[in-house]
Design a protein around this motif. Structure first.
Motif, PDB file in Angstrom:
ATOM      1  N   MET A  59      44.362  -4.134 -28.991  1.00  0.00           N
ATOM      2  CA  MET A  59      45.417  -3.600 -29.857  1.00  0.00           C
ATOM      3  C   MET A  59      46.794  -3.784 -29.226  1.00  0.00           C
ATOM      4  O   MET A  59      47.749  -4.173 -29.909  1.00  0.00           O
ATOM      5  N   ALA A  60      46.907  -3.508 -27.934  1.00  0.00           N
ATOM      6  CA  ALA A  60      48.202  -3.633 -27.258  1.00  0.00           C
ATOM      7  C   ALA A  60      48.731  -5.054 -27.386  1.00  0.00           C
ATOM      8  O   ALA A  60      49.911  -5.271 -27.706  1.00  0.00           O
ATOM      9  N   TRP A  61      47.885  -6.035 -27.126  1.00  0.00           N
ATOM     10  CA  TRP A  61      48.273  -7.443 -27.192  1.00  0.00           C
ATOM     11  C   TRP A  61      48.685  -7.823 -28.615  1.00  0.00           C
ATOM     12  O   TRP A  61      49.758  -8.407 -28.843  1.00  0.00           O
ATOM     13  N   LEU A  62      47.845  -7.474 -29.585  1.00  0.00           N
ATOM     14  CA  LEU A  62      48.084  -7.877 -30.966  1.00  0.00           C
ATOM     15  C   LEU A  62      49.350  -7.246 -31.544  1.00  0.00           C
ATOM     16  O   LEU A  62      50.151  -7.924 -32.207  1.00  0.00           O
ATOM     17  N   TRP A  63      49.547  -5.961 -31.307  1.00  0.00           N
ATOM     18  CA  TRP A  63      50.666  -5.291 -31.980  1.00  0.00           C
ATOM     19  C   TRP A  63      52.002  -5.539 -31.305  1.00  0.00           C
ATOM     20  O   TRP A  63      53.049  -5.414 -31.938  1.00  0.00           O
ATOM     21  N   VAL A  64      51.991  -5.908 -30.038  1.00  0.00           N
ATOM     22  CA  VAL A  64      53.232  -6.402 -29.425  1.00  0.00           C
ATOM     23  C   VAL A  64      53.591  -7.736 -30.056  1.00  0.00           C
ATOM     24  O   VAL A  64      54.754  -7.995 -30.402  1.00  0.00           O
ATOM     25  N   LEU A  65      52.593  -8.597 -30.243  1.00  0.00           N
ATOM     26  CA  LEU A  65      52.836  -9.879 -30.919  1.00  0.00           C
ATOM     27  C   LEU A  65      53.354  -9.658 -32.343  1.00  0.00           C
ATOM     28  O   LEU A  65      54.263 -10.342 -32.805  1.00  0.00           O
ATOM     29  N   ALA A  66      52.780  -8.671 -33.034  1.00  0.00           N
ATOM     30  CA  ALA A  66      53.210  -8.377 -34.400  1.00  0.00           C
ATOM     31  C   ALA A  66      54.691  -8.017 -34.440  1.00  0.00           C
ATOM     32  O   ALA A  66      55.399  -8.353 -35.405  1.00  0.00           O
ATOM     33  N   GLY A  67      55.155  -7.321 -33.395  1.00  0.00           N
ATOM     34  CA  GLY A  67      56.575  -6.949 -33.365  1.00  0.00           C
ATOM     35  C   GLY A  67      57.506  -8.133 -33.289  1.00  0.00           C
ATOM     36  O   GLY A  67      58.686  -8.022 -33.643  1.00  0.00           O
ATOM     37  N   LEU A  68      56.991  -9.268 -32.851  1.00  0.00           N
ATOM     38  CA  LEU A  68      57.828 -10.471 -32.723  1.00  0.00           C
ATOM     39  C   LEU A  68      58.141 -11.124 -34.061  1.00  0.00           C
ATOM     40  O   LEU A  68      59.067 -11.942 -34.165  1.00  0.00           O
ATOM     41  N   ILE A  69      57.364 -10.815 -35.076  1.00  0.00           N
ATOM     42  CA  ILE A  69      57.561 -11.494 -36.367  1.00  0.00           C
ATOM     43  C   ILE A  69      58.237 -10.594 -37.393  1.00  0.00           C
ATOM     44  O   ILE A  69      58.444 -10.997 -38.530  1.00  0.00           O
ATOM     45  N   ILE A  70      58.568  -9.366 -36.997  1.00  0.00           N
ATOM     46  CA  ILE A  70      59.126  -8.415 -37.948  1.00  0.00           C
ATOM     47  C   ILE A  70      60.659  -8.369 -37.798  1.00  0.00           C
ATOM     48  O   ILE A  70      61.145  -8.200 -36.688  1.00  0.00           O
ATOM     49  N   LYS A  74      57.159 -16.448 -40.836  1.00  0.00           N
ATOM     50  CA  LYS A  74      57.910 -16.588 -39.596  1.00  0.00           C
ATOM     51  C   LYS A  74      57.512 -17.882 -38.886  1.00  0.00           C
ATOM     52  O   LYS A  74      56.358 -18.056 -38.486  1.00  0.00           O
ATOM     53  N   LYS A  75      58.444 -18.790 -38.724  1.00  0.00           N
ATOM     54  CA  LYS A  75      58.141 -20.036 -38.031  1.00  0.00           C
ATOM     55  C   LYS A  75      58.052 -19.791 -36.525  1.00  0.00           C
ATOM     56  O   LYS A  75      58.491 -18.766 -36.022  1.00  0.00           O
ATOM     57  N   GLY A  76      57.548 -20.745 -35.807  1.00  0.00           N
ATOM     58  CA  GLY A  76      57.461 -20.626 -34.357  1.00  0.00           C
ATOM     59  C   GLY A  76      56.378 -19.664 -33.938  1.00  0.00           C
ATOM     60  O   GLY A  76      55.179 -19.928 -34.092  1.00  0.00           O
ATOM     61  N   ILE A  77      56.772 -18.507 -33.393  1.00  0.00           N
ATOM     62  CA  ILE A  77      55.829 -17.542 -32.834  1.00  0.00           C
ATOM     63  C   ILE A  77      54.872 -17.013 -33.878  1.00  0.00           C
ATOM     64  O   ILE A  77      53.772 -16.546 -33.557  1.00  0.00           O
ATOM     65  N   GLY A  78      55.239 -17.104 -35.157  1.00  0.00           N
ATOM     66  CA  GLY A  78      54.353 -16.654 -36.226  1.00  0.00           C
ATOM     67  C   GLY A  78      53.022 -17.378 -36.218  1.00  0.00           C
ATOM     68  O   GLY A  78      51.989 -16.817 -36.620  1.00  0.00           O
ATOM     69  N   VAL A  79      53.005 -18.612 -35.756  1.00  0.00           N
ATOM     70  CA  VAL A  79      51.767 -19.397 -35.666  1.00  0.00           C
ATOM     71  C   VAL A  79      50.802 -18.746 -34.676  1.00  0.00           C
ATOM     72  O   VAL A  79      49.609 -18.593 -34.949  1.00  0.00           O
ATOM     73  N   LEU A  80      51.328 -18.356 -33.518  1.00  0.00           N
ATOM     74  CA  LEU A  80      50.498 -17.703 -32.510  1.00  0.00           C
ATOM     75  C   LEU A  80      49.993 -16.355 -33.015  1.00  0.00           C
ATOM     76  O   LEU A  80      48.821 -16.013 -32.813  1.00  0.00           O
ATOM     77  N   VAL A  81      50.874 -15.597 -33.669  1.00  0.00           N
ATOM     78  CA  VAL A  81      50.486 -14.286 -34.186  1.00  0.00           C
ATOM     79  C   VAL A  81      49.360 -14.425 -35.208  1.00  0.00           C
ATOM     80  O   VAL A  81      48.364 -13.707 -35.149  1.00  0.00           O
ATOM     81  N   LEU A  82      49.508 -15.365 -36.126  1.00  0.00           N
ATOM     82  CA  LEU A  82      48.493 -15.561 -37.161  1.00  0.00           C
ATOM     83  C   LEU A  82      47.171 -16.023 -36.556  1.00  0.00           C
ATOM     84  O   LEU A  82      46.092 -15.529 -36.932  1.00  0.00           O
ATOM     85  N   ALA A  83      47.220 -16.966 -35.625  1.00  0.00           N
ATOM     86  CA  ALA A  83      45.999 -17.448 -34.981  1.00  0.00           C
ATOM     87  C   ALA A  83      45.304 -16.331 -34.213  1.00  0.00           C
ATOM     88  O   ALA A  83      44.067 -16.209 -34.239  1.00  0.00           O
ATOM     89  N   SER A  84      46.087 -15.494 -33.526  1.00  0.00           N
ATOM     90  CA  SER A  84      45.523 -14.395 -32.737  1.00  0.00           C
ATOM     91  C   SER A  84      44.869 -13.356 -33.639  1.00  0.00           C
ATOM     92  O   SER A  84      43.744 -12.899 -33.378  1.00  0.00           O
ATOM     93  N   PHE A  85      45.568 -12.966 -34.707  1.00  0.00           N
ATOM     94  CA  PHE A  85      45.002 -11.980 -35.626  1.00  0.00           C
ATOM     95  C   PHE A  85      43.786 -12.545 -36.355  1.00  0.00           C
ATOM     96  O   PHE A  85      42.820 -11.824 -36.611  1.00  0.00           O
ATOM     97  N   ALA A  86      43.836 -13.832 -36.706  1.00  0.00           N
ATOM     98  CA  ALA A  86      42.695 -14.452 -37.380  1.00  0.00           C
ATOM     99  C   ALA A  86      41.461 -14.445 -36.477  1.00  0.00           C
ATOM    100  O   ALA A  86      40.347 -14.105 -36.911  1.00  0.00           O
ATOM    101  N   ALA A  87      41.655 -14.810 -35.214  1.00  0.00           N
ATOM    102  CA  ALA A  87      40.543 -14.837 -34.264  1.00  0.00           C
ATOM    103  C   ALA A  87      39.930 -13.453 -34.085  1.00  0.00           C
ATOM    104  O   ALA A  87      38.701 -13.286 -34.107  1.00  0.00           O
TER     105      ALA A  87
END
Length: 391
Positions: A380-391, A350-363
């Motif tokens: 968990m709330a922060w991460l999994w809301v972000l995860a919903g943006l790439i699905i 996922k381009k765009g927001i996928g970068v933020l999601v990957l960086a956040s999960f990696a951290a």
């Protein structure tokens, strides 16, 4: 705005910043926070809309169902070992985990236009919590008056409304990464986002959480690498290092918590892991039951019999992966890692927001080696809301 967008704003701008300050303790160690209420409303109403419209379940999240199955299996296997009361209490925490992680499905069903609201909802949430953090640091530098309730004193550290500097530091890392992402996207007011990122990263250093420092460095490197600013990685690390040294030199006051070379907490972490390994050794395949770790510790004599239900460090491991292994066994650990892998792979695609999601999960995945970050509700709330943006 539709009801889901309104609930998203209410949950993350009004309820999320309240942290643990207004959480309510119930018997048997059950603790309910305002965020729990907001997330439950979001999930219940979101799934109601989801099933009413008969939308297909995102295939990327089938591994999530697989991990849920291993959690249930771990409880069923131990149903004759644990008292019914303990199984029911552990099941409540499993339901909360389902509530927080399955929010990704709800967010994934939003239109692309509505999904664009999420980063700005998170930005407002982060601003409020960062302000609370600075107010707390300068005006309320200790939790000595809450030691009776099972909290550590955390003298001269920024712990915000989470009442824990390690988890609050982890949140500040996520917020800083969000600000840097918004800056690198070159949106309107991009310089403002950069300034706020500086304020957020400075707050990370004031938490004096070494695991948060490592997570911040990890997240920034991943974010810059994926955004194509690879030549800036070295300079960014130098800036973070210099900033950290200056802040620690100027603000560190004499206490065990602000000593970055402290050994007492390091020894306690190793002791915590050794206890987890002992519990894993007894139940390596299916675990002791998801979130039934507190009962396993009590049985092994690792926690005191007085106040064992309410102590804040009795129900988990200072390592998310050991926590999963101890509670759901090697089967659950493999399922969980495959679950995380799905998110990482989806983020790359996922381009765009996928970068933020990957960086956040990696951290947070790196942070989870030192703290049970991946199972802390606010993270968990922060991460999994972000995860919903790439699905």
């Amino acid at each position: 705005m539709d009801i889901l967008t309104v609930l998203l704003w209410i949950t993350f701008v009004l309820l999320y910043p309240l942290g643990q300050v207004f959480a309510i303790d119930f018997p048997s160690g059950i603790r309910v926070s305002p965020l729990d209420v907001g997330m439950t409303l979001l999930t219940v109403i979101g799934y109601g809309i989801f099933f009413t419209k008969r939308k297909p379940f995102p295939r990327y999240l089938f591994p999530m169902l697989g991990f849920y199955a291993t959690c249930i299996l771990s409880l069923l296997v131990n149903i004759f070992v644990l008292p019914v009361h303990d199984v029911l209490i552990a099941s409540l925490y499993f339901l909360r985990f389902v509530d927080y992680t399955s929010i990704a499905v709800v967010i994934s069903q939003l239109s692309e236009k509505k999904k664009q609201h999420v980063p700005f909802v998170f930005f407002m949430c982060g601003i409020l919590l960062t302000i609370c953090g600075y107010i707390q640091y300068f005006l309320y530098p200790s939790l000595r008056n809450l030691i009776y309730d099972g909290w550590d004193q955390h003298l001269y550290r920024m712990f915000g409304t989470f009442l824990d500097p390690n988890f609050f530091g982890s949140f500040l890392v996520l917020f800083t990464l969000l600000c840097l992402y918004l800056y690198l996207e070159k949106r309107a007011y991009s310089l403002f986002y950069l300034v706020v990122a500086g304020v957020g990263s400075s707050a990370v250093f004031l938490s004096f959480s070494r695991s948060a420092y490592i997570a911040l460095g990890t997240g920034v490197v991943v974010l810059l690498f994926l955004k194509g600013y690879r030549k800036l990685i070295g300079a960014s690390m130098v800036i973070l290092l210099v900033t950290g040294i200056i802040i620690v030199f100027l603000f560190a006051k004499q206490s065990e918590g602000t000593n970055l070379l402290r050994t007492a907490s390091t020894a306690a972490r190793f002791d915590n892991l050794f206890r987890a390994m002992a519990i894993i050794k007894d139940s390596p395949v299916f675990g002791v039951g998801f979130d039934a770790y507190r009962y396993a510790q009590l049985k092994k004599g690792f926690i005191a019999t007085s106040g064992w239900e309410s102590t804040h460090n009795g129900g988990g491991v200072n390592n998310s992966y050991f926590f999963v292994w101890a509670t759901t066994g090697i089967i659950g650990l493999l399922a969980y890692l495959f679950f995380l892998r799905t998110i990482f792979v989806s983020s790359v695609k996922k381009k765009g927001i996928g970068v933020l999601v990957l960086a956040s999960f990696a951290a947070m995945s790196v942070n989870a080696i030192f703290e049970n970050t991946l199972f802390y509700p606010s993270i968990m709330a922060w991460l999994w809301v972000l995860a919903g943006l790439i699905i």
